[in-house]
Write an enzyme that holds these catalytic residues in place. Sequence first.
Site, mmCIF file in Angstrom:
data_model
loop_
_atom_site.group_PDB
_atom_site.id
_atom_site.type_symbol
_atom_site.label_atom_id
_atom_site.label_comp_id
_atom_site.label_asym_id
_atom_site.label_seq_id
_atom_site.Cartn_x
_atom_site.Cartn_y
_atom_site.Cartn_z
ATOM 1 N N LYS A 114 9.165 -0.428 -1.553
ATOM 2 C CA LYS A 114 8.386 0.148 -0.453
ATOM 3 C C LYS A 114 8.386 -0.796 0.749
ATOM 4 O O LYS A 114 8.413 -0.350 1.899
ATOM 5 C CB LYS A 114 6.952 0.438 -0.914
ATOM 6 C CG LYS A 114 6.050 1.080 0.154
ATOM 7 C CD LYS A 114 6.501 2.476 0.558
ATOM 8 C CE LYS A 114 5.754 3.036 1.752
ATOM 9 N NZ LYS A 114 4.407 3.541 1.464
ATOM 10 N N LYS A 131 -1.031 -2.987 8.066
ATOM 11 C CA LYS A 131 -1.275 -3.533 6.720
ATOM 12 C C LYS A 131 0.050 -3.713 5.973
ATOM 13 O O LYS A 131 0.347 -4.784 5.429
ATOM 14 C CB LYS A 131 -2.183 -2.596 5.918
ATOM 15 C CG LYS A 131 -2.281 -3.015 4.447
ATOM 16 C CD LYS A 131 -2.655 -1.890 3.464
ATOM 17 C CE LYS A 131 -1.712 -0.733 3.420
ATOM 18 N NZ LYS A 131 -1.713 0.048 2.166
ATOM 19 N N THR A 141 0.397 1.591 -1.427
ATOM 20 C CA THR A 141 1.319 0.578 -0.928
ATOM 21 C C THR A 141 0.562 -0.736 -0.897
ATOM 22 O O THR A 141 -0.428 -0.878 -0.176
ATOM 23 C CB THR A 141 1.835 0.940 0.472
ATOM 24 O OG1 THR A 141 2.605 2.133 0.367
ATOM 25 C CG2 THR A 141 2.710 -0.178 1.032
#
Lengths: 294, 294
Positions: free
Chosen positions: B177, B245, B102
């Site tokens: 995502k 993150k 990701t």
Amino acid sequence: MQLSSENTAVGFIGLGVMGKSMASHIREAGYPLHVYTRTASKAEELVKQGAVWQDSPGSLAAASRVIITMVGYPQDVEEIYLGKDGLIEHAAPGTYLIDMTTSSPQLAERIHEAAAAKGLHALDAPVSGGDIGARNGTLSIMAGGRGEDFNAVLPILERMGSNIVLQGPAGAGQHTKMCNQIAIASNMLGVCEALAYAKISGLDPAAVLKSIGSGAAGSWSLSNLGPRMITGDFEPGFFVKHFIKDMGIALQSAKEMKLDTPGLALAHSIYERLSALGYEDKGTQVLYNYYIKE
Amino acid sequence: MQLSSENTAVGFIGLGVMGKSMASHIREAGYPLHVYTRTASKAEELVKQGAVWQDSPGSLAAASRVIITMVGYPQDVEEIYLGKDGLIEHAAPGTYLIDMTTSSPQLAERIHEAAAAKGLHALDAPVSGGDIGARNGTLSIMAGGRGEDFNAVLPILERMGSNIVLQGPAGAGQHTKMCNQIAIASNMLGVCEALAYAKISGLDPAAVLKSIGSGAAGSWSLSNLGPRMITGDFEPGFFVKHFIKDMGIALQSAKEMKLDTPGLALAHSIYERLSALGYEDKGTQVLYNYYIKE
């Protein structure tokens, strides 16, 4: 002791979209049904089918052994239960009072106390499942009150719902419904922000739903309201104005318990802005428009 | 043209919890497997089973026709792809590069361009489904890149996932995502606030889950993480530090598109406070503690 249908007169107050379906299930189960609602025309269909019209909460109370209320706002609940021409003043000792409106937990406690002082059995029993759940008799019913009162009226609740849980003493049903609305509130932000991001980044939001709808991002709102957002269908479902009312009750109740709920506060403030923009009679999925601002 | 297993050497970089399971499925399907990971000991099991250890991304690139990366942070991705000893420098023309980390959509676009200039086929293909999805080969894979490149590597992706969608050109997988993480972020606030409200108002949170889990408040997080919150199980699942993150990338990306995401911003700020309190290596459900503050 449970209340059987042949000899238990049920009074139903509040025949909006939800209430009408719910009352209708009770009549179909054979309970003699008395009805009262602010806008009398909403009762016509049920009266044609055999329900008895009553001119006020007080006269309905005098005719009923079990009374169900499904009205709009906590102030309506307060007036119907605690007002001069209200249920507690006019119901015969032993009457069961079930408020299925989404309303304040603290008000539910007050009503329970006032009812008990007059020998009445009060329960709070708000629902989720919307107009479809009401129509199909598959509502989730979250009840608060005494166990023996709950058991007595359970056959009646079972006409309206399929997931019926006594959550605790008076107010516990409303507290549970607040949990429900709190979970929905922040999730609506997430669903709308995700689909707005999809659209603005040039993705096909329907394809994105296929990728993210069934995994860790999945939710009822994403699967059921997401497609309506994408196609621009903002009809209610669940009204913005009612959601604002519910979030307001939850915020107040959380504040009294000294629980900080920043996600709920944010969702509430954004929905209030939506309402100010004229969206109060749209479905909650209209929040998507707030992000897209076309 | 699709790449069959007998003659297609696959390189896999990044053998954390997810990567190890994913690489293992590829080896089991008969693809010759080359592996590299920062902590060499994590490769031992796969090497025992027949995978070939490579000392650097560059040497792995020289040996592989398809290269999959599943590492930690965008800066790791950048170094592995664009660094001096990186994949783009060392892969033979015609090699397929699939980043399943990701990571940033904008970085995915840069990598795709740099790869194309050298005759390499780059795809971004992040996943959701967690360690269980990786172990069972049932990940949701969200791909971005060219259709013919996607089709060529599809048999390999199918070893790892069950819901595989090409979402658009380079970066579209990462954008999708981001939609996934954005939907989760605000929903985590809602789930935790709802269950904290349940607890503080004196309800039984497990009974509340029974009432609200399958209706309009329902979500994957409520059903899967709610029970862990209630029992105090805060082990990862999905690390707080990784979620921070991801939310940081999403916030940055939304900002570049001038999309305001207040729910995401709020969730990110609260998770950063959690991290500062020492919870960065716990599962994301530890957010519950932020509200309860026992």
